[in-house]
Design a protein around this motif. Structure first.
Motif, short mmCIF file in Angstrom:
data_model
loop_
_atom_site.label_atom_id
_atom_site.label_comp_id
_atom_site.label_asym_id
_atom_site.label_seq_id
_atom_site.Cartn_x
_atom_site.Cartn_y
_atom_site.Cartn_z
N LEU A 145 -5.43 1.98 6.15
CA LEU A 145 -4.17 1.53 5.56
C LEU A 145 -3.18 2.69 5.45
O LEU A 145 -1.99 2.54 5.74
CB LEU A 145 -4.42 0.93 4.17
N ILE A 200 -4.14 -2.95 -4.26
CA ILE A 200 -3.29 -3.31 -3.12
C ILE A 200 -3.36 -4.81 -2.88
O ILE A 200 -2.33 -5.47 -2.68
CB ILE A 200 -3.74 -2.54 -1.86
N THR A 237 -5.22 4.90 -5.96
CA THR A 237 -4.88 3.55 -5.52
C THR A 237 -6.11 2.90 -4.93
O THR A 237 -6.73 3.44 -4.01
CB THR A 237 -3.76 3.59 -4.46
N SER A 238 -6.48 1.73 -5.44
CA SER A 238 -7.67 1.04 -4.96
C SER A 238 -7.28 -0.11 -4.04
O SER A 238 -6.15 -0.61 -4.07
CB SER A 238 -8.49 0.49 -6.13
N MET A 239 -8.23 -0.53 -3.24
CA MET A 239 -8.00 -1.69 -2.37
C MET A 239 -7.76 -2.94 -3.21
O MET A 239 -7.00 -3.82 -2.82
CB MET A 239 -9.19 -1.88 -1.44
N TYR A 267 -7.72 -4.23 7.65
CA TYR A 267 -7.61 -2.78 7.90
C TYR A 267 -8.93 -2.02 7.82
O TYR A 267 -8.95 -0.81 8.10
CB TYR A 267 -6.58 -2.17 6.95
N PHE A 301 0.69 4.01 -2.86
CA PHE A 301 0.31 5.39 -2.50
C PHE A 301 1.37 6.38 -2.98
O PHE A 301 1.04 7.46 -3.50
CB PHE A 301 0.14 5.52 -0.99
N THR A 349 -9.15 -9.11 -1.95
CA THR A 349 -9.60 -7.81 -1.47
C THR A 349 -10.31 -7.92 -0.11
O THR A 349 -10.06 -7.09 0.78
CB THR A 349 -10.53 -7.14 -2.50
N LYS A 385 -9.40 1.87 3.26
CA LYS A 385 -8.16 2.43 2.71
C LYS A 385 -7.56 3.49 3.61
O LYS A 385 -6.33 3.60 3.73
CB LYS A 385 -8.43 2.97 1.31
N ALA A 405 0.83 -1.20 0.00
CA ALA A 405 0.00 0.00 0.00
C ALA A 405 0.87 1.26 0.00
O ALA A 405 0.59 2.21 -0.74
CB ALA A 405 -0.93 0.00 1.21
N TYR A 444 -3.09 8.73 -3.23
CA TYR A 444 -4.09 8.01 -2.43
C TYR A 444 -5.34 7.69 -3.25
O TYR A 444 -5.80 6.55 -3.29
CB TYR A 444 -4.46 8.84 -1.20
#
Length: 220
Positions: free
Chosen positions: A68, A47, A42-44, A62, A34, A55, A65, A30, A39
């Protein structure tokens, strides 16, 4: 003779270690994403894919996002994933153990630079996203409050060494230290103006000592 309880304890310990390793890998991935994409971009899912997990696993670890990003910043600040606050670590204890205010501030300058060198890049990501995301704005405000709490601890120690614990003096010291320990200041001079880390550390030490040693004439 079998020992099922021991086996179960071993299995539980192994599972905890694997889960922790997964969490740490997710944070590393992550952080990298990032920094590379920002931020919002960037998608979950990205990551999760980069970390080699699902996912739902990332969400389970977490819950979102923003958490995270917070963990990425917290990890950068202290340098590892151990649940030990910065103020409880040896470097900060060394600051508080200093015999004089000048020595305490010199030691603290080294801590400021050590933290900023690690934390500034991901800290800057959070600040860049804050205007467009209320959750990130709240995170940034919380980070500033954490720095203020830390600055209060240092101000109290410095005031004690100076023999002036008047609350107005402590408040002046706190606000001065809080301003100078911002990772964003490190970014201005080291990343934007090209200062060396060594030069920045010397400047911070000089500024801290010069600005906090005299009795303030301003009202706070």
């Amino acid at each position: 003779m079998t020992r099922p309880p021991a086996s179960r304890r071993y299995d539980a310990s192994s599972r905890r270690a694997q889960a922790q390793a997964t969490r740490e890998r997710i944070v590393r991935v992550a952080t990298r994403l990032f920094l590379a994409h920002g931020y919002a971009a960037t998608s979950m899912g990205q990551i999760a894919a980069e970390a080699g997990v699902s996912t739902p696993t990332v969400f389970a670890a977490y819950r979102g996002k923003v958490n995270l990003l917070k963990q990425a910043i917290d990890t950068a600040i202290v340098g590892d994933t151990a649940a030990v606050a910065l103020n409880d670590r040896p470097a900060m204890r060394d600051v508080h153990d200093a015999p004089t205010s000048t020595e305490a501030l010199r030691r603290y300058a080294a801590v400021i630079v050590d933290v900023a060198a690690r934390a500034y890049p991901i800290y800057a990501v959070a600040h860049a996203a804050a205007d467009a995301d209320p959750q990130i704005a709240a995170l940034v405000a919380d980070l500033d409050q954490q720095r203020l709490t830390g600055a209060t601890h240092i101000a109290t120690t410095v005031a004690d060494r100076l023999g002036n614990t008047d609350p107005r003096h402590v408040a002046y010291l706190r606000d001065t230290i809080w301003t100078l320990n911002s990772p964003l200041l490190y970014g201005l001079l080291v990343h934007q103006r090209g200062w060396t880390v060594h030069a920045y550390r010397d400047w911070i030490a000089t500024a801290l000592i010069a600005l906090t040693t005299p009795t303030p004439t301003v009202k706070v």
